[in-house]
Design a protein around this motif. Structure first.
Motif, PDB file in Angstrom:
ATOM      1  N   LYS A 113      10.307  24.988  23.222  1.00 19.80           N
ATOM      2  CA  LYS A 113      10.199  26.043  22.220  1.00 19.80           C
ATOM      3  C   LYS A 113      10.432  25.507  20.809  1.00 19.80           C
ATOM      4  O   LYS A 113       9.897  26.023  19.833  1.00 19.80           O
ATOM      5  N   ILE A 114      11.278  24.474  20.714  1.00 21.06           N
ATOM      6  CA  ILE A 114      11.615  23.888  19.413  1.00 21.06           C
ATOM      7  C   ILE A 114      11.403  22.382  19.502  1.00 21.06           C
ATOM      8  O   ILE A 114      11.941  21.721  20.390  1.00 21.06           O
ATOM      9  N   VAL A 147      14.439  34.817  15.018  1.00 23.03           N
ATOM     10  CA  VAL A 147      15.147  33.630  14.532  1.00 23.03           C
ATOM     11  C   VAL A 147      15.347  33.779  13.027  1.00 23.03           C
ATOM     12  O   VAL A 147      14.397  34.044  12.290  1.00 23.03           O
ATOM     13  N   GLN A 173       3.559  27.813  10.842  1.00 21.67           N
ATOM     14  CA  GLN A 173       4.462  26.874  10.208  1.00 21.67           C
ATOM     15  C   GLN A 173       4.517  27.030   8.699  1.00 21.67           C
ATOM     16  O   GLN A 173       5.137  26.235   8.026  1.00 21.67           O
ATOM     17  N   ILE A 199      11.767  18.828  17.325  1.00 22.93           N
ATOM     18  CA  ILE A 199      12.357  18.137  16.170  1.00 22.93           C
ATOM     19  C   ILE A 199      11.864  16.695  16.218  1.00 22.93           C
ATOM     20  O   ILE A 199      11.824  16.086  17.295  1.00 22.93           O
ATOM     21  N   ASP A 254       8.008  31.437   8.742  1.00 21.84           N
ATOM     22  CA  ASP A 254       9.354  30.977   9.087  1.00 21.84           C
ATOM     23  C   ASP A 254      10.388  32.065   8.866  1.00 21.84           C
ATOM     24  O   ASP A 254      11.310  32.227   9.651  1.00 21.84           O
ATOM     25  N   ILE A 277       8.189  26.540  17.179  1.00 20.78           N
ATOM     26  CA  ILE A 277       8.880  26.006  16.002  1.00 20.78           C
ATOM     27  C   ILE A 277       8.779  24.487  16.033  1.00 20.78           C
ATOM     28  O   ILE A 277       9.224  23.846  16.994  1.00 20.78           O
ATOM     29  N   LEU A 308      19.169  27.421  11.991  1.00 20.44           N
ATOM     30  CA  LEU A 308      18.575  28.574  12.666  1.00 20.44           C
ATOM     31  C   LEU A 308      19.693  29.401  13.309  1.00 20.44           C
ATOM     32  O   LEU A 308      20.663  28.850  13.826  1.00 20.44           O
ATOM     33  N   LEU A 354       9.721  21.220  13.737  1.00 21.18           N
ATOM     34  CA  LEU A 354      10.427  20.661  12.590  1.00 21.18           C
ATOM     35  C   LEU A 354      10.192  19.155  12.588  1.00 21.18           C
ATOM     36  O   LEU A 354      11.025  18.362  13.024  1.00 21.18           O
ATOM     37  N   TRP A 377      16.184  31.969   9.606  1.00 20.25           N
ATOM     38  CA  TRP A 377      16.118  30.630   9.031  1.00 20.25           C
ATOM     39  C   TRP A 377      16.952  30.553   7.758  1.00 20.25           C
ATOM     40  O   TRP A 377      17.086  31.515   7.015  1.00 20.25           O
ATOM     41  N   VAL A 400      14.659  22.614  23.889  1.00 19.82           N
ATOM     42  CA  VAL A 400      14.622  21.887  22.620  1.00 19.82           C
ATOM     43  C   VAL A 400      14.298  20.434  22.920  1.00 19.82           C
ATOM     44  O   VAL A 400      14.861  19.841  23.851  1.00 19.82           O
TER      45      VAL A 400
END
Length: 648
Positions: free
Chosen positions: A574-575, A612, A642, A577, A647, A590, A605, A592, A614, A557
């Protein structure tokens, strides 16, 4: 009228009429309160009238009705701003000031289904919150303030004068509680004291509740009636009881205005006015019908209050008390009556037993709303509530009325010392309750639909007459409790700002990722997870470009705070933000970023193997007055993977 004799047709038509009337009221209220909201961070000069000032232990918070804002046109400036000052303000309510302010749009929910301050701010016509940079300066207004602003500003100045006097006379947190009890000003209280009374389940001690309103109206009613009875000609020839009721209605309205008009005090005022109005009309006063009329008035004037905790707790408690009162009236009055009805009449119909029964019923009625809204229960509230009510009845209300009158001539010192005795006793009790085992039981977030069945169960138990109809509450309660136990947990949460995140660590506890912790968001995450910690541990590592951590599944992350970090983090994480716009070339599964969070709001999540799950605060295409749908950026289509369907 046409369907009155055909109940099978009348009931569904009445339900439809109520539904559409509610829709019309909500739309009318939203249109009437609609006002511009800051779209982004604002730093610049503002001018306007100060509507209200709340003093704190350090500095103050005030509401400014905006006249002009630097670089903001008349059609885009908010109607109000809520700002803070670091030191004591050099102005009071009613002054026209100029100041350099830093303000942001009101914050949205940090968790799907959580508290949404932006919604409350919308209905208060507050379009931005922030602080004053430097000092604010009083200047001459370009025009005279509206009469309503001048009136409420004068009331606020009087409230602050009395609150400061009470706070200084009593001192410490006891002084802050005394000021809140007398004037409704609550910002003097320290965080430690707030936590003590919250854990004890007596936070309502610092609010102007129905108990105060009822006692004040009762004191006015008895006082005026006793005074009029001193004149035999009036007492024998005129309806002095009705005159006293009318004068008490005026006194209750004045008390409500002076102590600040909030939903809880408004509900109490409406109920009190209806109760006294029943005296004028020679009708029974304390009935469910009158409570329903009070609820109807609140819903007509402020329909948004229906979804607020204050409305729910207030009406649930009063409905339970009215049900207890009506139940007592049906008990046998013969002291020698046998059976369970006779036992209740002798032991639970009045006195200490009656008070305990009423407290138990009111506490039980509000328990589901306390658990749903605040994710906690206080088992010892049955001990704290009766004693709190005693303090309010024998100390707070008499002190508020007598002390306010004597403060004008400087003879109020002994009155505040009397009030301090009661507050010290209740604070000792609160500390004891707070330190007792299991004094505060944290509860995880409920499934959203559970509160509907819990409310229906409560209404079935209180409104129906007879045992058999009331038994319908049992299946409704079972469904509500099933929903309470089936609330979804989450492994990952991101607020709509995208500047931090919550991750569930290997130990099962939540940790926070981010250089600067969002204290409000962290509190919401912990409460929803039934975590009693005050602050969560930090997750991962941070530098000037952002932060990195590992999710519970081992997925990387990355929190990106600077644009140059996207290239590396998008290739390995992988994620992603970020409060920034991510490049469309970002290959993370993913993302965000600012654009995505504008569409979804807060996101949680839950990792289920390779998939996953949501949950989003905003539904696709949702457009509410306090949460407008985002405008497309340059007309570009969403990045593959996206869009909303991908999602979920």
């Amino acid at each position: 009228m046409l369907t009155r004799d055909r109940r099978a047709l009348m009931l569904p038509l009445a339900a439809l009429a109520a539904f559409f009337a509610g829709e019309a009221l909500a739309s009318w209220r939203a249109a009437r309160m609609d006002a511009p909201v800051l779209p982004r961070l604002f730093i610049g000069m503002v001018t306007g009238f100060v509507e209200e000032v709340d003093y704190r232990q350090q500095g103050s918070r005030f509401v400014l009705r905006v006249s002009e804002m630097e670089r903001v046109g008349p059609d885009a400036k908010p109607f109000r701003l809520r700002l803070t000052t670091r030191g004591p303000p050099a102005f009071a309510a009613g002054d026209f000031i100029v100041a350099k302010a830093r303000a942001l749009p009101p914050a949205h929910a940090a968790l799907p289904g959580g508290y949404d301050f932006a919604r409350d701010a919308f209905f208060a016509r507050i379009g931005g919150v922030g602080g004053v940079l430097g000092a604010a300066e009083k200047i001459d207004p370009p025009e005279t303030a509206p009469w309503s602003l001048r009136l409420f500003a004068a009331i606020d100045r009087a409230r602050n004068t009395l609150a400061l006097r009470v706070n200084q006379a009593v001192g410490g947190d006891n002084g802050a509680i005394a000021a809140a009890m007398v004037t409704g000003k609550r910002d003097f209280l320290s965080d430690e004291a707030r936590e003590i009374i919250r854990k004890a389940g007596i936070f309502h001690i610092i609010t102007i509740s129905g108990v105060q309103m009822t006692l004040v109206a009762g004191i006015f009613f008895v006082g005026f009636r006793s005074a009029l009875a001193l004149f035999p000609r009036l007492a024998l020839n005129y309806p002095i009881k009705k005159w006293a009721a009318a004068l008490a209605m005026l006194g209750a309205c004045g008390y409500a205005l002076f102590t600040g008009s909030r939903v809880g005090s408004e509900r109490a005022l409406y109920m009190t006015l209806i109760l006294l109005g029943a005296v004028l009309a020679d009708r029974p006063a304390l009935t469910m019908r009158n409570l329903a009329l009070a609820a109807l008035v609140v819903v007509i004037t402020e329909p948004e209050a229906l979804l607020g905790a204050s409305f729910q707790l207030s009406f649930a408690a009063v409905a339970a008390l009215v049900a207890v009162y009506e139940g007592r009236s049906r008990l046998p009055r013969d002291a020698e009556s046998k059976g369970w009805r006779g036992f209740l009449a002798q032991h639970a119909g009045s006195g200490v037993g009656g008070a305990l029964v009423a407290t138990f019923c009111a506490t039980s009625a509000t328990a589901s709303f306390m658990a749903y809204d605040f994710h906690e229960l206080s088992p010892y509230v049955l001990i704290g509530n009766p004693l709190t009510l005693a303090v309010i009845e024998f100390f707070a209300v008499p002190a508020a009325l007598v002390g306010s009158a004597l403060s004008a001539i400087g003879l109020d010192g002994p009155i505040w010392a009397w009030l301090d005795l009661g507050i010290e006793a209740i604070m000792r009790l609160a500390r004891w309750i707070g330190s007792a085992p299991a004094s505060n039981v944290p509860l995880p977030a409920f499934a959203p639909w559970s509160i509907v069945f819990l409310t229906l169960a409560l209404l079935s138990a209180l409104l129906w007459r007879g045992l058999i109809p009331r038994l319908t509450a049992i299946p409704l309660l079972a469904l509500g409790l099933a929903g309470a136990a089936s609330g979804e947990t989450f492994d990952f949460a991101v607020p709509p700002t995208g500047d931090s995140a919550a991750l569930r660590g290997p130990s099962g506890e939540l940790t926070v990722l981010g250089r600067h912790r969002n204290a409000f968001a962290a509190e919401q995450w912990l409460r929803a997870d039934a975590d009693a910690r005050e602050t969560p541990d930090a997750a991962g590592r941070c530098d000037k470009l952002g932060c990195t951590a590992l999710a519970r599944t081992g997925a990387a992350v990355a929190l990106v705070l600077e644009t140059e970090a996207f290239h590396e983090d998008c290739a390995r994480a992988k994620i992603i933000i970020s409060p920034l716009y991510a490049p469309r070339s970002c290959a993370a599964p993913i993302v965000l970023d600012r654009a995505k969070l504008a569409q979804t709001g807060a996101v949680t999540l839950r990792f289920e193997g390779e998939s996953v799950r949501w949950r989003k605060a905003r539904a696709p295409g949702e457009d509410r007055p306090w949460s407008r749908a985002p405008k497309p950026r340059g007309g570009a289509a969403p990045k593959q993977g996206q869009d909303e369907s991908a999602d979920d």
